[in-house]
Design an enzyme around this catalytic site. Structure first.
Site, PDB file in Angstrom:
ATOM      1  N   ASN A   1      27.944  17.525  50.646  1.00  0.00           N
ATOM      2  CA  ASN A   1      28.698  18.736  51.008  1.00  0.00           C
ATOM      3  C   ASN A   1      29.111  18.689  52.476  1.00  0.00           C
ATOM      4  O   ASN A   1      30.208  19.121  52.828  1.00  0.00           O
ATOM      5  CB  ASN A   1      27.889  20.008  50.716  1.00  0.00           C
TER       6      ASN A   1
ATOM      7  N   LYS B   1       7.361  26.995  64.755  1.00  0.00           N
ATOM      8  CA  LYS B   1       8.714  27.193  64.232  1.00  0.00           C
ATOM      9  C   LYS B   1       9.581  27.853  65.289  1.00  0.00           C
ATOM     10  O   LYS B   1      10.749  27.515  65.453  1.00  0.00           O
ATOM     11  CB  LYS B   1       8.685  28.031  62.957  1.00  0.00           C
TER      12      LYS B   1
ATOM     13  N   ARG C   1      15.292  24.151  54.636  1.00  0.00           N
ATOM     14  CA  ARG C   1      14.338  24.854  55.477  1.00  0.00           C
ATOM     15  C   ARG C   1      14.824  26.296  55.637  1.00  0.00           C
ATOM     16  O   ARG C   1      16.016  26.526  55.815  1.00  0.00           O
ATOM     17  CB  ARG C   1      14.295  24.148  56.830  1.00  0.00           C
ATOM     18  N   LEU C   2      13.906  27.243  55.575  1.00  0.00           N
ATOM     19  CA  LEU C   2      14.281  28.639  55.811  1.00  0.00           C
ATOM     20  C   LEU C   2      14.651  28.819  57.282  1.00  0.00           C
ATOM     21  O   LEU C   2      13.956  28.318  58.168  1.00  0.00           O
ATOM     22  CB  LEU C   2      13.148  29.587  55.440  1.00  0.00           C
TER      23      LEU C   2
ATOM     24  N   ASN D   1      25.535  29.588  53.418  1.00  0.00           N
ATOM     25  CA  ASN D   1      24.820  28.606  52.618  1.00  0.00           C
ATOM     26  C   ASN D   1      25.486  28.499  51.256  1.00  0.00           C
ATOM     27  O   ASN D   1      26.075  29.461  50.769  1.00  0.00           O
ATOM     28  CB  ASN D   1      23.352  29.021  52.425  1.00  0.00           C
TER      29      ASN D   1
ATOM     30  N   GLY E   1      23.903  14.725  52.207  1.00  0.00           N
ATOM     31  CA  GLY E   1      25.042  15.149  53.010  1.00  0.00           C
ATOM     32  C   GLY E   1      26.388  15.095  52.319  1.00  0.00           C
ATOM     33  O   GLY E   1      27.421  15.048  52.988  1.00  0.00           O
TER      34      GLY E   1
ATOM     35  N   HIS F   1      24.477  27.382  47.302  1.00  0.00           N
ATOM     36  CA  HIS F   1      23.309  27.157  46.449  1.00  0.00           C
ATOM     37  C   HIS F   1      23.789  26.807  45.042  1.00  0.00           C
ATOM     38  O   HIS F   1      24.683  27.470  44.518  1.00  0.00           O
ATOM     39  CB  HIS F   1      22.425  28.405  46.419  1.00  0.00           C
TER      40      HIS F   1
END
Length: 188
Positions: free
Chosen positions: A14, A66, A92-93, A108, A12, A110
């Site tokens: 970020n 899901k 998780r996608l 997001n 955590g 990356h």
């Protein structure tokens, strides 16, 4: 105020950086509704509690599918009036139910210069690649793994005497600058 939920799965850092930017008035137009995490032992929970941020812990294994998991999240997000979702180390996608509910409203970060080094251990992949630069990318989330439209990227050198930890720290510092900057521009 724009209500934002932050999704995280790990330490955590970020997440904390973004919350501090909000609390310090740098991202003054944003209100963090809650931290959403998919691991009940994630360190981001401790960070959230220390920062006074509400936490929702929902482990996918506790749901039959899901879709059921995401419908539960959507109920919580709706109850809180969330308008944007920020992923900060959420491993998780995101499924179609949430994507449909938040079209072009999920960000997001990356730790690579996408499209290179998608997925897990992007910094390790870059470190072992022989490349001389890597960096960080902020992108919109779509149904693929790190395949959404790129918003902004920043690069940093991979030095010949770097350890993987050196590179991780440099990319992390880059992320701490890049993500709030992009959030300020995009979420208005």
């Amino acid at each position: 105020m724009i209500k934002v939920a932050i999704f995280a799965s790990g330490s955590g850092s970020n997440f904390e950086n973004i919350v501090r930017q909000v609390q310090n008035g740098i991202l003054s137009h944003i209100e963090i509704s809650a931290l959403y995490t998919d691991h009940n032992d994630a360190y981001c929970i401790d960070r959230a509690k220390a920062l006074g941020i509400k936490v929702h812990i929902n482990e996918p294994k506790d749901f039959e599918s899901k879709s059921q998991y995401e419908k539960h999240l959507l109920t919580l997000l709706s109850e809180e009036g969330v308008q944007w979702i920020i992923l900060a180390g959420y491993m998780r996608l995101i499924g179609q139910d949430i994507l449909n509910a938040f079209p072009h409203k999920i960000l997001n970060i990356h730790p690579s210069l996408l499209p290179k080094f998608k997925g897990i251990d992007a910094i390790g992949q870059a470190y072992r690649s022989g490349d001389i630069v890597t960096g960080s990318t902020v992108h919109y989330v779509d149904s693929g793994m790190d395949t959404g439209e790129i918003i902004e990227q920043r690069q940093c050198d991979i030095k010949t005497d770097d350890t993987k930890e050196d590179l991780e720290e440099r990319v992390k510092q880059l992320e701490y600058e890049l993500y709030p900057s992009v959030i300020a521009k995009i979420i208005q």
